[in-house]
Design an enzyme around this catalytic site. Structure first.
Site, PDB file in Angstrom:
ATOM      1  N   ARG A 319      -3.343  -1.013  14.345  1.00 52.66           N
ATOM      2  CA  ARG A 319      -4.647  -0.459  13.979  1.00 52.66           C
ATOM      3  C   ARG A 319      -5.755  -1.379  14.497  1.00 52.66           C
ATOM      4  NH1 ARG A 319      -3.676   3.182   9.527  1.00 52.66           N
ATOM      5  NH2 ARG A 319      -1.800   4.279  10.200  1.00 52.66           N
ATOM      6  N   GLU A 321      -8.719  -1.976  13.780  1.00 49.71           N
ATOM      7  CA  GLU A 321      -9.813  -2.000  12.808  1.00 49.71           C
ATOM      8  C   GLU A 321     -10.280  -3.435  12.614  1.00 49.71           C
ATOM      9  OE1 GLU A 321      -8.182  -0.315   9.301  1.00 49.71           O
ATOM     10  OE2 GLU A 321      -8.039   1.717  10.103  1.00 49.71           O
ATOM     11  N   ARG A 327      -6.381  -7.111   2.507  1.00 47.16           N
ATOM     12  CA  ARG A 327      -5.292  -6.130   2.568  1.00 47.16           C
ATOM     13  C   ARG A 327      -5.148  -5.422   3.911  1.00 47.16           C
ATOM     14  NH1 ARG A 327      -6.914  -0.699  -0.824  1.00 47.16           N
ATOM     15  NH2 ARG A 327      -8.699  -0.030   0.416  1.00 47.16           N
ATOM     16  N   HIS A 328      -5.900  -5.848   4.921  1.00 46.88           N
ATOM     17  CA  HIS A 328      -5.818  -5.197   6.228  1.00 46.88           C
ATOM     18  C   HIS A 328      -5.250  -6.140   7.285  1.00 46.88           C
ATOM     19  CE1 HIS A 328      -8.830  -2.386   4.448  1.00 46.88           C
ATOM     20  NE2 HIS A 328      -8.150  -1.518   5.164  1.00 46.88           N
ATOM     21  N   GLU A 470      -4.232   1.479  -2.508  1.00 47.70           N
ATOM     22  CA  GLU A 470      -3.417   2.486  -1.841  1.00 47.70           C
ATOM     23  C   GLU A 470      -2.256   1.844  -1.100  1.00 47.70           C
ATOM     24  OE1 GLU A 470      -3.317   4.597   2.323  1.00 47.70           O
ATOM     25  OE2 GLU A 470      -5.351   4.284   1.552  1.00 47.70           O
ATOM     26  N   SER A 473      -0.133   7.021   2.216  1.00 54.86           N
ATOM     27  CA  SER A 473      -0.937   8.210   2.459  1.00 54.86           C
ATOM     28  C   SER A 473      -0.024   9.257   3.073  1.00 54.86           C
ATOM     29  CB  SER A 473      -2.093   7.887   3.419  1.00 54.86           C
ATOM     30  OG  SER A 473      -2.945   9.007   3.529  1.00 54.86           O
ATOM     31  N   ARG A 521       1.958  -4.431   2.272  1.00 58.88           N
ATOM     32  CA  ARG A 521       1.076  -4.127   1.139  1.00 58.88           C
ATOM     33  C   ARG A 521       1.890  -3.881  -0.129  1.00 58.88           C
ATOM     34  NH1 ARG A 521      -4.084  -0.137   1.896  1.00 58.88           N
ATOM     35  NH2 ARG A 521      -4.417  -1.579   3.621  1.00 58.88           N
TER      36      ARG A 521
END
Length: 547
Positions: A319, A321, A327-328, A470, A473, A521
Site C-alpha cells: 500500500r 499510503e 497501525r499502518h 479495524e 474489511s 494488526r
C-alpha cells in the site's frame, strides 16, 4: 762503637708467607677469608636457585592445563564431520534427567564469575533459558577453563556438554528453573565481533521496571530496536510475539482447510491497480509499467469464476499510503479468503466470524506460555470476545457515537479516532473487544462491492474490529459483468484497463464474497503491543526500507 747509654733491642725475625708445595708464595689470610665468603655466597645462591627451580617445577606442574581439550574455540563449521550425537533443547530439561549428560547449543545470555574457581552462565535458546555452572575440579575442570568461560561475551554461541542437576531452589533468572547444568565441556561456536548496540536484557525489560529503576536501567527506544532488529528479535518477548504470529497463520490455515478451502498463490506484479491508483506502487516492467498488488482481490475472484469455490491466501500486500501511524505499513502480510455464496452474503460473514473465534481460542489454548511471556513486558487486559459476536450496522455505530457527543456531520465515515472511541463504548456496554459492523455506505467501498438490494446507498459489506481498530474489511462482490462495468465507470475506472478481470465474469461466475485480514494488526491488537512495527519481522513504512 755503640753508645753505651742505650741497650740494643733484640731482633724479631720476619714471618715468612705460606709456601706452596711448588715453592711459590700462597694466598694471604685475607684472601682466604674472601674466598671462603664467596664460596659460602655461591653455595647459598645455588641452594636458592635449586629451591626456585623446584618451586617453578611445582608451579609448572600445577599450571599444566589438563582440561585443554575440554574447552576452546571450535574450527569454522564447514560441515567437516557429522557425529550424529543427539542434542537437547533447553525446554526439554527437567528433574527426570537428573545426573544425565546432555549436549546442547545455546547463546550466553549472561555470565557471572565467583572468584577464579567458579562461573555461572545463563544459557538461552529462543525464549527458553537455563542456569549452567562451571567449577574447578581436579583432573576434570581446570582454572584455565573457568577463566576462559568467564571471558565469553554475552550473545556468544556455545556448544555445551553438562550433567543435569536438580536445583536446590527455584532459579528465578531462568525459564527452566528447577534444574541447572553442571558443565563438563564448553566450546565457542560463534563469537561477537564488536560491541552489541544494547543488551538483550535491556531490550526485554518492561517500561514500568525501567521507570522504577530511576536511571539504573537503559531504555531501548523503538527506533533503536528496529535499526538493530536482529539483536532485538532475540528477546524472549519477541521470540514469543513471532510464535504467536506463526500461530495466527497456522490456525487460519487449519480452520479454512477443514472448511473446504484450498490455498492459492497469486502474482504480486499486476498490469493495473486493484483498488485505486492513488495508493499503488508503480514499478518499471521492462519497457512498460507494472503495479505491486494492493491485495489478491482480483485473483481471488477469478479463482471463484474458475470454480475453485473456496480459496485463501497468505501473502504480502503493498500500500503506497504515506501514513506514519501506529497501525499502518506500506507492506504487510494479508490473510485473504474468498468463497461462493449460496443465498446470502452473511454466509461469508459468519464463516469469517467463526474463523476469528477459532483463532482467538486456539491462541489461548496453544500459546498460553508465549502470551504470559509477552504480558511481562506489555501488560494488558486479556482479549475478550463472546461466543455470540456483537453485530452492529453502520447506522447503529453512528448512533452510539452521536449519543456519546460526536457531531453527526463528521460521521459520514468513522475515522480512526472515532473507531477507538466506539471500541471503548462497545467494551463498556457489551464487555467485548471483538465485534462486527455491517452495511457500510456504498460511497466508502471499492467498485466491486455489491450494493444493498433495498437501499443502493448502502452495501453488502462489513468490517471486523479488535480493541476498537479495524482488522478485516470484506463484502459480497459483484459477479455480473454488466453490473461490474457500470460500477467501475461510476468510480472513474476504465473497464478496458482491467479487461481480463471483467472477462472472467462474462463467462459466468457464482455469487461470492470474502475478506482481507492484516496479520500484523491482529497480532498487535490481540497482544496490545501498541505499535504494528512490533508485530512485523522487518517493518516497512514510508520512512523505513531497511533492515
Amino acid at each position: 762503637m755503640a753508645d753505651p747509654g742505650f741497650a740494643l733491642a733484640p731482633s724479631v725475625p720476619a714471618v715468612a708467607p705460606p709456601v706452596a708445595e711448588d715453592g711459590t708464595a700462597g694466598p694471604s689470610k685475607n684472601e682466604l677469608k674472601r674466598r671462603a665468603k664467596e664460596e659460602e655466597k655461591a653455595k647459598k645462591a645455588a641452594e636458592k636457585a635449586a629451591k626456585q627451580a623446584e618451586r617453578e617445577a611445582q608451579q609448572a606442574a600445577a599450571d599444566v592445563d589438563f582440561a585443554s581439550e575440554l574447552y576452546g574455540k571450535l574450527p569454522l563449521n564447514q560441515s567437516q564431520t557429522r557425529t550424529r550425537r543427539p542434542r537437547v533443547f533447553i525446554h526439554e530439561l527437567n528433574p527426570n534427567l537428573e545426573d544425565q549428560t546432555v549436549l546442547l547449543r545455546a547463546r550466553v545470555h549472561t555470565s557471572r564469575a565467583q572468584g577464579n574457581k567458579m562461573v555461572f552462565l545463563n544459557l538461552r535458546q529462543r525464549s527458553d533459558s537455563v542456569q549452567a555452572l562451571l567449577t574447578v575440579e581436579p583432573e576434570k575442570v581446570s582454572k584455565q577453563m573457568v577463566k576462559w568461560a568467564a571471558s565469553l561475551q554475552a550473545e556468544s554461541i556455545v556448544l555445551v556438554e553438562g550433567v543435569v542437576k536438580k536445583s536446590p531452589e527455584l532459579i528465578k533468572s531462568a525459564s527452566v528453573g528447577d534444574v541447572e547444568l553442571h558443565i563438563t565441556k564448553l566450546y565457542l561456536v560463534s563469537g561477537i565481533d564488536g560491541r552489541l548496540p544494547f543488551s538483550v536484557d535491556d531490550a526485554n525489560r518492561p517500561d514500568a521496571e525501567i521507570d522504577a529503576g530511576e536511571g539504573q536501567y537503559n531504555r531501548v527506544l523503538l527506533e533503536t530496536r528496529l535499526n538493530n532488529r536482529v539483536v532485538d528479535l532475540r528477546t524472549q518477548t519477541n521470540q514469543a510475539v513471532f510464535r504467536i504470529q506463526h500461530g495466527v497463520g497456522e490456525l487460519f490455515r487449519e480452520f479454512l482447510t477443514a472448511n473446504g478451502f484450498i490455498e492459492i498463490h497469486s502474482p504480486k506484479l499486476q498490469g493495473s491497480a486493484t483498488e485505486s491508483g492513488a495508493t499503488v506502487f508503480k514499478v518499471n516492467y521492462f519497457k512498460g509499467t507494472a503495479f505491486l498488488a494492493q491485495s489478491p482481490q482480483l485473483a481471488k475472484q477469478m479463482a471463484i469464476a474458475a470454480d475453485f469455490e473456496r480459496v485463501f491466501e497468505i501473502a504480502p500486500v503493498f500500500r503506497a499510503e504515506d501514513s506514519n501511524t501506529h497501525r499502518h505499513m506500506t507492506e504487510f502480510m494479508g490473510l485473504d479468503l474468498e468463497m461462493t455464496i449460496e443465498e446470502h452474503y452473511h454466509e461469508v460473514m459468519e464463516m469469517l466470524d467463526n474463523l476469528f473465534k477459532a483463532i482467538f481460542k486456539g491462541l489461548n489454548d496453544r500459546y498460553r506460555k508465549e502470551i504470559d511471556v509477552i504480558q511481562k513486558q506489555f501488560p494488558a487486559d486479556e482479549f475478550k470476545w463472546k461466543e455470540e459476536t456483537l453485530r452492529l450496522t453502520f447506522a447503529q455505530a453512528v448512533e452510539m457515537l452521536v449519543e456519546d457527543g460526536v457531531d453527526r456531520e463528521t460521521l459520514d465515515d468513522i475515522n480512526t479516532e472515532n473507531e477507538k472511541r466506539l471500541g471503548g463504548l462497545v467494551k463498556a456496554k457489551y464487555d467485548t473487544d471483538y465485534y462486527i459492523i455491517d452495511k457500510f455506505p456504498m460511497a466508502l467501498r471499492p467498485f466491486y462491492t455489491m450494493p444493498d438490494p433495498n437501499d443502493p446507498t448502502l452495501s453488502n459489506s462489513y468490517d471486523f474490529f479488535m480493541r476498537g481498530e479495524e482488522i478485516l474489511s470484506g463484502a459480497q462482490r459483484i459477479h455480473d459483468a454488466a453490473f461490474l462495468i457500470e460500477k467501475m465507470r461510476e468510480k472513474g475506472i476504465d473497464p478496458d484497463s482491467m479487461k481480463y478481470y471483467v472477462d472472467a465474469f462474462r463467462m459466468g461466475c457464482s455469487p461470492h464474497g470474502g475478506g482481507g485480514i492484516g496479520l500484523e494488526r491482529v497480532v498487535m491488537l490481540f497482544l496490545k503491543l501498541n505499535n504494528i512495527r512490533r508485530a512485523s519481522l522487518f517493518p516497512r513504512d514510508p520512512k523505513r526500507l531497511e533492515p
